[in-house]
Design an enzyme around this catalytic site. Structure first.
Site, PDB file in Angstrom:
ATOM      1  N   GLU A  45       0.838  -1.205   0.000  1.00 25.88           N
ATOM      2  CA  GLU A  45       0.000   0.000   0.000  1.00 25.88           C
ATOM      3  C   GLU A  45       0.871   1.253   0.000  1.00 25.88           C
ATOM      4  O   GLU A  45       2.017   1.224   0.443  1.00 25.88           O
ATOM      5  CB  GLU A  45      -0.883   0.011   1.259  1.00 25.88           C
ATOM      6  N   ASP A  46       0.319   2.341  -0.471  1.00 24.32           N
ATOM      7  CA  ASP A  46       1.035   3.613  -0.402  1.00 24.32           C
ATOM      8  C   ASP A  46       0.996   4.173   1.015  1.00 24.32           C
ATOM      9  O   ASP A  46       2.001   4.635   1.539  1.00 24.32           O
ATOM     10  CB  ASP A  46       0.467   4.636  -1.401  1.00 24.32           C
ATOM     11  N   ASP A  64      -3.782   5.128   6.808  1.00 22.09           N
ATOM     12  CA  ASP A  64      -4.239   6.311   7.533  1.00 22.09           C
ATOM     13  C   ASP A  64      -5.126   5.830   8.690  1.00 22.09           C
ATOM     14  O   ASP A  64      -4.618   5.480   9.744  1.00 22.09           O
ATOM     15  CB  ASP A  64      -4.961   7.209   6.529  1.00 22.09           C
ATOM     16  N   PHE A  74      -1.706  15.773   5.524  1.00 25.49           N
ATOM     17  CA  PHE A  74      -1.935  15.316   4.155  1.00 25.49           C
ATOM     18  C   PHE A  74      -0.661  15.447   3.327  1.00 25.49           C
ATOM     19  O   PHE A  74      -0.017  16.493   3.325  1.00 25.49           O
ATOM     20  CB  PHE A  74      -3.075  16.116   3.513  1.00 25.49           C
ATOM     21  N   ARG A  80       0.497  12.503  -8.463  1.00 24.56           N
ATOM     22  CA  ARG A  80       1.060  11.163  -8.263  1.00 24.56           C
ATOM     23  C   ARG A  80       2.446  11.033  -8.890  1.00 24.56           C
ATOM     24  O   ARG A  80       3.247  10.199  -8.489  1.00 24.56           O
ATOM     25  CB  ARG A  80       0.170  10.091  -8.910  1.00 24.56           C
TER      26      ARG A  80
HETATM   27  P1  IMP Z   1      -7.422   4.624   5.294  1.00 18.48           P
HETATM   28  O1  IMP Z   1      -8.483   3.670   4.848  1.00 18.48           O
HETATM   29  O2  IMP Z   1      -7.955   5.733   6.142  1.00 18.48           O
HETATM   30  O3  IMP Z   1      -6.231   3.942   5.943  1.00 18.48           O
HETATM   31  O4  IMP Z   1      -6.931   5.407   4.040  1.00 18.48           O
HETATM   32  C1  IMP Z   1      -6.163   4.869   3.100  1.00 18.48           C
HETATM   33  C2  IMP Z   1      -6.329   5.637   1.804  1.00 18.48           C
HETATM   34  O5  IMP Z   1      -6.605   7.036   2.011  1.00 18.48           O
HETATM   35  C3  IMP Z   1      -5.022   5.590   1.084  1.00 18.48           C
HETATM   36  O6  IMP Z   1      -4.936   4.441   0.265  1.00 18.48           O
HETATM   37  C4  IMP Z   1      -5.038   6.875   0.297  1.00 18.48           C
HETATM   38  O7  IMP Z   1      -5.694   6.673  -0.915  1.00 18.48           O
HETATM   39  C5  IMP Z   1      -5.838   7.828   1.141  1.00 18.48           C
HETATM   40  N1  IMP Z   1      -4.967   8.729   1.940  1.00 18.48           N
HETATM   41  C6  IMP Z   1      -4.828   8.746   3.280  1.00 18.48           C
HETATM   42  N2  IMP Z   1      -3.976   9.694   3.684  1.00 18.48           N
HETATM   43  C7  IMP Z   1      -3.539  10.309   2.554  1.00 18.48           C
HETATM   44  C8  IMP Z   1      -2.622  11.396   2.318  1.00 18.48           C
HETATM   45  O8  IMP Z   1      -2.004  11.988   3.231  1.00 18.48           O
HETATM   46  N3  IMP Z   1      -2.441  11.732   1.007  1.00 18.48           N
HETATM   47  C9  IMP Z   1      -3.075  11.114  -0.019  1.00 18.48           C
HETATM   48  N4  IMP Z   1      -3.942  10.094   0.164  1.00 18.48           N
HETATM   49  C10 IMP Z   1      -4.177   9.703   1.445  1.00 18.48           C
HETATM   50 MG    MG Z   2      -4.372   3.811  -1.655  1.00 21.95          MG
END
Ligand code: IMP
Ligand code: MG
Length: 181
Positions: free
Chosen positions: A103-104, A107, A156, A169
């Site tokens: 994963e990138d 969060d 962010f 990206r």
């Molecule tokens: P989660 O489900 O809250 O863990 O969010 C994961 C997804 O939210 C990631 O795969 C990203 O697509 C997006 N995301 C969360 N934080 C960031 C950020 O700081 N920049 C860009 N995308 C984010």
């Molecule tokens: Mg993602």
């Protein structure tokens, strides 16, 4: 010296340089190679954001390994994040395999939580998690990534695969949203 960048009316400043990203991914590649020797791990790259990370990570793994790509489709018409996500594109049989989800960013952890549930139904031998970025302060799910590039504060960021509304990206470095002055 890199400069600030502006996307969607927001200003971001340089945060993690491409050199640091490269060095860290090399370390993660070495760790995975040691941990997964003789396991022929299957990396599963979560599109779109993880593709630059997955590409570099895969090439820094020096044991035999395989890669596949999936996409998560959020159900439309909702803004909540806790809902199940559909997994598109996983044609590979992962039963009995060592799987590494790539994963990138993690969060809140909702995305990973839902993905893990979906993958577990397919009975892999083990599932490991590799994420380039991790925001521990935001985490609300019980997720423990095995390989973390960088732990970052709850702010962010963009670049190296991470987007803001589809933009940014392709930035080679990672940038962080600037605090208002
Ligand atoms: P989660 O489900 O809250 O863990 O969010 C994961 C997804 O939210 C990631 O795969 C990203 O697509 C997006 N995301 C969360 N934080 C960031 C950020 O700081 N920049 C860009 N995308 C984010
Ligand atoms: Mg993602």
């Amino acid at each position: 010296m890199k400069h600030e960048v502006t996307y969607c009316g927001l200003t971001f400043e340089p945060y993690i340089s491409r050199d640091k990203i490269d060095a860290r991914i090399a370390e993660l590649g070495r760790a995975i190679s040691e941990d997964c020797r003789d396991k022929f791990p299957l990396l599963i790259c979560v599109l779109n954001g993880a593709f630059p990370f997955a590409s570099d990570l895969f090439r820094n793994i020096n044991i035999d390994a395989e890669i596949a790509f999936i996409r998560l489709k959020s159900y439309e018409g909702t803004t909540t994040t806790g809902l199940p996500k559909e997994v598109l594109g996983l044609s590979d049989d992962i039963k009995g395999r060592t799987v590494i989800v790539v994963e990138d960013i993690i969060d809140t952890g909702h995305t990973m939580h839902n993905l893990l549930n979906t993958l577990r139904e397919k009975e892999p031998a083990e599932i490991k998690i590799a994420t380039l970025l991790f925001k521990p302060e935001s985490l609300v799910r019980n997720i423990k990534p095995d390989y973390v590039g960088f732990e970052i504060p709850n702010k962010f960021i963009i670049g190296f695969g991470l987007d803001i509304d589809g933009h940014a990206r392709n930035l080679n470095d990672i940038y962080i949203l600037k605090d208002p002055e």
